[in-house]
Motif scaffolding. Structure first.
Motif, PDB file in Angstrom:
ATOM      1  N   MET A   1       0.798  -0.889  -0.266  1.00  0.00           N
ATOM      2  CA  MET A   1      -0.112  -0.141   0.538  1.00  0.00           C
ATOM      3  C   MET A   1       0.526   1.362   0.085  1.00  0.00           C
ATOM      4  SD  MET A   1      -3.179  -0.968   2.689  1.00  0.00           S
ATOM      5  CE  MET A   1      -5.026  -0.825   1.830  1.00  0.00           C
ATOM      6  N   ARG A   2       1.853   1.383   0.805  1.00  0.00           N
ATOM      7  CA  ARG A   2       2.735   2.203   0.851  1.00  0.00           C
ATOM      8  C   ARG A   2       3.501   2.261  -0.417  1.00  0.00           C
ATOM      9  NH1 ARG A   2       4.677   0.432   5.526  1.00  0.00           N
ATOM     10  NH2 ARG A   2       6.528  -0.735   4.524  1.00  0.00           N
ATOM     11  N   THR A   3       4.332   0.951  -0.987  1.00  0.00           N
ATOM     12  CA  THR A   3       4.898   1.333  -2.594  1.00  0.00           C
ATOM     13  C   THR A   3       3.682   2.120  -3.700  1.00  0.00           C
ATOM     14  OG1 THR A   3       6.088  -0.338  -2.371  1.00  0.00           O
ATOM     15  CG2 THR A   3       5.302   0.335  -4.457  1.00  0.00           C
ATOM     16  N   MET A   4       2.536   1.357  -3.447  1.00  0.00           N
ATOM     17  CA  MET A   4       1.146   1.876  -4.362  1.00  0.00           C
ATOM     18  C   MET A   4       0.874   4.173  -4.126  1.00  0.00           C
ATOM     19  SD  MET A   4      -1.537  -1.038  -4.852  1.00  0.00           S
ATOM     20  CE  MET A   4      -2.527   0.020  -5.567  1.00  0.00           C
ATOM     21  N   GLU A   5       1.261   4.473  -3.208  1.00  0.00           N
ATOM     22  CA  GLU A   5       1.184   5.392  -2.421  1.00  0.00           C
ATOM     23  C   GLU A   5       1.971   6.430  -3.505  1.00  0.00           C
ATOM     24  OE1 GLU A   5       0.116   8.375   1.307  1.00  0.00           O
ATOM     25  OE2 GLU A   5       0.404   5.956   1.505  1.00  0.00           O
ATOM     26  N   HIS A   6       3.645   6.017  -3.108  1.00  0.00           N
ATOM     27  CA  HIS A   6       4.559   6.525  -3.752  1.00  0.00           C
ATOM     28  C   HIS A   6       4.231   6.597  -4.878  1.00  0.00           C
ATOM     29  CE1 HIS A   6       6.559   7.260   0.231  1.00  0.00           C
ATOM     30  NE2 HIS A   6       6.595   5.939   1.019  1.00  0.00           N
TER      31      HIS A   6
ATOM     32  N   GLY B   1       1.652   6.941  -6.756  1.00  0.00           N
ATOM     33  CA  GLY B   1       0.858   7.431  -7.085  1.00  0.00           C
ATOM     34  C   GLY B   1      -0.633   6.608  -7.555  1.00  0.00           C
ATOM     35  N   LEU B   2      -0.335   5.463  -8.004  1.00  0.00           N
ATOM     36  CA  LEU B   2      -1.542   4.491  -8.045  1.00  0.00           C
ATOM     37  C   LEU B   2      -2.589   4.576  -6.761  1.00  0.00           C
ATOM     38  CD1 LEU B   2       0.875   1.292  -9.005  1.00  0.00           C
ATOM     39  CD2 LEU B   2       1.067   2.965 -10.670  1.00  0.00           C
ATOM     40  N   LYS B   3      -3.492   5.001  -8.019  1.00  0.00           N
ATOM     41  CA  LYS B   3      -4.941   4.437  -7.430  1.00  0.00           C
ATOM     42  C   LYS B   3      -6.145   3.497  -7.103  1.00  0.00           C
ATOM     43  CE  LYS B   3      -4.806   9.381  -6.698  1.00  0.00           C
ATOM     44  NZ  LYS B   3      -3.796   9.713  -6.012  1.00  0.00           N
TER      45      LYS B   3
END
Length: 124
Positions: free
Chosen positions: A58-63, A65-67
């Protein structure tokens, strides 16, 4: 609608090769329900460890910018599949289903399909 115990029993009974299942709160790392496992495979330890996997993704996706939302995470070992299915609806925010499969007996596509149906019927 199925409760936690019913959902875990259904997972072990209907998914070919399933040997353990848990419902996990990834905000705390605590297993809310477990079924299966063995003396050498502690589901509570696995639940806590896989919480770190979910949080890291989840952190990686946030970094990045994946929605998009995570549907499931697959970890393949030489003799097992570990499938993590994030709960998306009806108060399931912060929860995931965790399933351990015997790689020699399991049909991964069918396991994902059946776990998705169990997740849809789960009432938390």
């Amino acid at each position: 609608m199925a409760n936690t115990e019913t959902a875990l029993k259904e997972a072990l009974a209907t998914i070919e090769g399933a040997s353990a299942a848990a419902l996990v709160d990834y905000t705390s790392g605590m297993a809310l329900g477990t079924l299966g496992g063995s003396k050498t495979f502690d589901l509570n330890v696995a639940a806590a460890g896989n919480t770190d996997v979910v949080r890291a993704k989840m952190r990686t996706m946030e970094h990045l910018g994946l929605k998009a939302q995570i549907e499931d995470i697959l970890i393949t070992l030489s003799d097992q599949y570990h499938l993590i299915r994030l709960i998306s609806g009806r108060g399931g925010n912060g929860l995931f289903l965790y399933l351990v499969l015997d790689a020699k007996r399991a049909n991964l596509a069918m396991a994902r399909h059946q776990l998705r149906k169990i997740e849809e019927d789960l009432e938390v």
